[in-house]
Write a protein that holds these residues in place. Sequence first.
Motif, short mmCIF file in Angstrom:
data_model
loop_
_atom_site.label_atom_id
_atom_site.label_comp_id
_atom_site.label_asym_id
_atom_site.label_seq_id
_atom_site.Cartn_x
_atom_site.Cartn_y
_atom_site.Cartn_z
N THR A 156 29.11 -0.70 15.45
CA THR A 156 28.69 0.85 15.69
C THR A 156 27.87 0.92 16.83
OG1 THR A 156 26.66 0.31 14.39
CG2 THR A 156 28.45 1.09 13.12
N HIS A 157 27.48 1.77 17.37
CA HIS A 157 26.80 2.26 18.48
C HIS A 157 26.45 3.57 18.59
CE1 HIS A 157 30.91 2.77 20.07
NE2 HIS A 157 30.37 3.40 21.05
N GLU A 163 23.95 13.61 22.92
CA GLU A 163 23.59 12.26 21.72
C GLU A 163 24.79 12.43 20.77
OE1 GLU A 163 19.98 10.28 19.56
OE2 GLU A 163 19.70 12.15 20.81
N ARG A 164 25.04 11.22 20.30
CA ARG A 164 26.00 10.93 18.82
C ARG A 164 25.50 9.61 18.37
NH1 ARG A 164 32.31 10.22 18.04
NH2 ARG A 164 32.06 10.09 15.86
N THR A 165 25.26 9.82 16.90
CA THR A 165 24.82 8.58 16.40
C THR A 165 26.00 7.98 15.63
OG1 THR A 165 23.99 9.56 14.56
CG2 THR A 165 22.31 9.24 16.38
N ALA A 166 25.84 6.61 15.24
CA ALA A 166 26.63 5.85 14.41
C ALA A 166 28.17 6.09 14.74
CB ALA A 166 26.44 6.51 12.95
N SER A 188 24.14 2.76 23.30
CA SER A 188 23.32 1.68 23.00
C SER A 188 24.05 0.55 22.86
CB SER A 188 22.59 2.14 21.67
OG SER A 188 23.72 2.13 20.74
N LEU A 189 23.60 -0.71 22.78
CA LEU A 189 24.38 -1.79 22.43
C LEU A 189 24.95 -1.87 21.21
CD1 LEU A 189 24.75 -4.50 24.24
CD2 LEU A 189 22.90 -5.58 23.11
N PRO A 190 26.31 -2.45 21.15
CA PRO A 190 27.03 -2.28 19.68
C PRO A 190 26.32 -3.35 18.91
CG PRO A 190 28.54 -2.47 21.66
CD PRO A 190 27.23 -2.53 22.29
N THR A 191 26.31 -3.20 17.71
CA THR A 191 25.91 -3.87 16.68
C THR A 191 27.04 -4.18 15.53
OG1 THR A 191 23.70 -2.92 16.59
CG2 THR A 191 24.49 -3.97 14.68
N VAL A 192 27.33 -5.39 15.29
CA VAL A 192 28.45 -5.87 14.50
C VAL A 192 28.29 -5.66 13.20
CG1 VAL A 192 29.87 -7.71 14.20
CG2 VAL A 192 29.22 -7.42 16.53
#
Length: 167
Positions: free
Chosen positions: A34-35, A42-45, A155-159
């Motif tokens: 997710t990023h 802006e757009r989250t998740a 943002s930097l992706p999170t696995v």
Amino acid sequence: MRFFAAGLATVFGPPAFAAGSTGETIIEIDFVETHDRLPPDERTAIVGRHQIVATLSADNRVSENNEAIFGKRKRQFVRQGQNNEALGDNSAKVVWRVLGPHQLRRIFAGRQFLMMTDIEISGDSCSVQIKYLLQKGYSDTIGPRADTGELAHFSLPTVVSSGCSIR
């Protein structure tokens, strides 16, 4: 299990790991990340589903197909045959290295970030650890928006989850 038959056989184990009739090993890596898209729009998740299929040949070459799905859009980062380089070749779009016995590292350089994928082989299965790192001097990444294709800041992706299998 089929595995590197040539020079890497000494790194990865005895002839029990030797390649089958094709002399190839296929590693499939699936992961979800997710990023967020950063302001002004802006757009989250945002969820991305990735699949990397790497073919390791007996002559120490790697060819891969790397696809991702963001929403309903599919992107190909590396197409089969586009990256058909010698293991450890630093000039390739994606660099594969042997870390040690039964361990590989895949390094992909994106815009303003690196993605490092560490693979550990155990018998006929594997495990994977995936890390995203910002390149020095950057606070975010740049990439195309899934809806318009225009470049935006993220943002930097999170696995979130990952898996690995060997064929």
